[in-house]
Design a protein around this motif. Sequence first.
Motif, short mmCIF file in Angstrom:
data_model
loop_
_atom_site.label_atom_id
_atom_site.label_comp_id
_atom_site.label_asym_id
_atom_site.label_seq_id
_atom_site.Cartn_x
_atom_site.Cartn_y
_atom_site.Cartn_z
N VAL A 30 0.84 -1.19 0.00
CA VAL A 30 0.00 0.00 0.00
C VAL A 30 0.88 1.25 0.00
N MET A 31 0.48 2.23 -0.80
CA MET A 31 1.24 3.48 -0.91
C MET A 31 0.53 4.60 -0.14
N VAL A 32 1.30 5.47 0.48
CA VAL A 32 0.74 6.51 1.35
C VAL A 32 0.70 7.85 0.64
N ARG A 33 -0.45 8.50 0.75
CA ARG A 33 -0.58 9.90 0.35
C ARG A 33 -0.84 10.69 1.64
N GLU A 34 0.10 11.52 2.02
CA GLU A 34 -0.06 12.29 3.25
C GLU A 34 -1.05 13.42 3.02
N GLY A 35 -1.97 13.58 3.96
CA GLY A 35 -2.96 14.65 3.84
C GLY A 35 -4.01 14.57 4.91
N ASP A 36 -4.79 15.62 5.01
CA ASP A 36 -5.83 15.75 6.02
C ASP A 36 -7.10 16.20 5.32
N LEU A 37 -8.23 15.60 5.69
CA LEU A 37 -9.50 15.97 5.06
C LEU A 37 -9.83 17.44 5.26
N ARG A 38 -9.28 18.06 6.28
CA ARG A 38 -9.55 19.47 6.56
C ARG A 38 -8.47 20.40 6.00
N ALA A 39 -7.59 19.84 5.19
CA ALA A 39 -6.51 20.63 4.60
C ALA A 39 -7.05 21.53 3.49
N GLU B 296 -7.65 23.05 -0.24
CA GLU B 296 -7.93 22.28 -1.45
C GLU B 296 -6.69 21.90 -2.25
N PRO B 297 -5.68 22.78 -2.38
CA PRO B 297 -4.49 22.35 -3.14
C PRO B 297 -3.84 21.10 -2.59
N GLU B 298 -3.85 20.96 -1.26
CA GLU B 298 -3.27 19.76 -0.65
C GLU B 298 -4.11 18.53 -0.98
N LEU B 299 -5.42 18.69 -0.97
CA LEU B 299 -6.30 17.58 -1.31
C LEU B 299 -6.14 17.19 -2.78
N LEU B 300 -6.02 18.18 -3.64
CA LEU B 300 -5.82 17.89 -5.06
C LEU B 300 -4.53 17.13 -5.29
N ASN B 301 -3.51 17.47 -4.55
CA ASN B 301 -2.23 16.77 -4.67
C ASN B 301 -2.37 15.31 -4.23
N ALA B 302 -3.12 15.09 -3.15
CA ALA B 302 -3.32 13.73 -2.65
C ALA B 302 -4.14 12.89 -3.62
N LEU B 303 -4.98 13.55 -4.43
CA LEU B 303 -5.86 12.83 -5.36
C LEU B 303 -5.27 12.68 -6.76
N SER B 304 -4.08 13.16 -6.97
CA SER B 304 -3.47 13.12 -8.30
C SER B 304 -3.39 11.70 -8.84
N GLY B 305 -3.99 11.47 -10.01
CA GLY B 305 -3.92 10.17 -10.67
C GLY B 305 -4.86 9.11 -10.13
N ILE B 306 -5.65 9.44 -9.10
CA ILE B 306 -6.54 8.46 -8.46
C ILE B 306 -7.80 8.25 -9.29
N ASP B 307 -8.20 6.99 -9.45
CA ASP B 307 -9.42 6.65 -10.19
C ASP B 307 -10.65 6.60 -9.29
N VAL B 308 -10.49 5.99 -8.11
CA VAL B 308 -11.62 5.76 -7.21
C VAL B 308 -11.21 6.15 -5.79
N VAL B 309 -12.10 6.86 -5.10
CA VAL B 309 -11.91 7.19 -3.68
C VAL B 309 -12.94 6.41 -2.88
N VAL B 310 -12.49 5.74 -1.83
CA VAL B 310 -13.39 5.02 -0.92
C VAL B 310 -13.17 5.56 0.48
N CYS B 311 -14.22 6.10 1.10
CA CYS B 311 -14.10 6.73 2.42
C CYS B 311 -14.68 5.86 3.52
N SER B 312 -13.95 5.77 4.60
CA SER B 312 -14.46 5.14 5.82
C SER B 312 -13.99 6.00 6.99
N VAL B 313 -14.87 6.87 7.45
CA VAL B 313 -14.51 7.81 8.52
C VAL B 313 -15.45 7.64 9.69
N GLY B 314 -15.07 8.22 10.82
CA GLY B 314 -15.85 8.08 12.03
C GLY B 314 -17.20 8.77 11.94
N PRO B 315 -18.15 8.37 12.80
CA PRO B 315 -19.50 8.94 12.76
C PRO B 315 -19.53 10.46 12.83
#
Length: 327
Positions: free
Chosen positions: A53-62, A64-83
């Motif tokens: 597994v490869m790591v993309r460092e980032g925070d959901l509250r970061a 937008e440029p940081e989020l865009l960097n974390a999503l570079s080249g990604i086809d599918v995002v799957v989220c599992s976060v706390g309630p």
Amino acid sequence: MAPTKVLVVGATGETGGSIANGLLEAGNFEVYVLVRRASLRKPALLELQKRGVMVREGDLRAPEPELLNALSGIDVVVCSVGPADQPDQIPLARAAKKAGVKRFVPCGFITVAPPGGVMWLRDQKEIVYNNIKQLWLPFTIVDVGWWYQLSYPRLASGKIDYAMTMANDEIIGDGNARNALTDLRDIGRYIARIIVDDRTVNKMVFAYNEVMTQNEIYDLLEKISGEKIERKHISEETVQKRLVTSRQSSETYPYDPEKLVPRYIAEYQYSWGIRGDNNPEYASYLGYLSSKDLYPDFKPIAFEDYLKTVFAGTAKGIYTDRIKRFE
């Protein structure tokens, strides 16, 4: 054909860990995880990295440029976060739209329930779903019923305490509500199929293994263990009182996420135990596609087989970092 690149959010949690594991076992994905800097040394993450597994460092509250960097080249995002973290997915979805993500799987993964006041958690998820739809971002919502790992009661001998997070010794109503169950370990196996299936784009999917009542679960565990289990029935009136009390407590100022826990429990019990929401027929009525129809060749872990491992002492407990108390 190049493997699908999947970014898993929350991969060190119970559901997220199952998802990461299912994708790795499928073998046709490049698996990435979004991780905050503070969590980079978590043992669960280090184990995933050992498996490729490869790591993309980032925070959901970061920003937008940081989020865009974390999503570079990604086809599918799957989220599992706390309630309590459901709204944090909204900025990520906006960034995913800009990044050209082909499919966004928000954090569903609960029992079947209608929106609009039955379960606060479902309604928080619905806010996220509506934001995704406003973006015209391709999505799939996946719900999974009630986990095997939380569905069986305690034995008086204490023999299965090692695998339990709570005593789970209440039968809601008459105990005959039909409840769809899924082994936590199978969730990732379902996801590995769902996210590459064109039939599930912009759809809700109900992925489940078996349907049983609480009475049937008690009967089965008694058969496996040879122990008689006390049947402690909780009336609809009691559940309704718990609903009122927990909702009032959770809505006081200042906001305290810990006060939501009794509300989650009461609303789950009301939804699947009293209303009888968590079953395939109601899911179909609400518009879900069924994993049974989509993947008739899927071989899930049988609930009886799972309970046998629990009784044998070889099952893996969940939420093992939490204190277990039994009265």
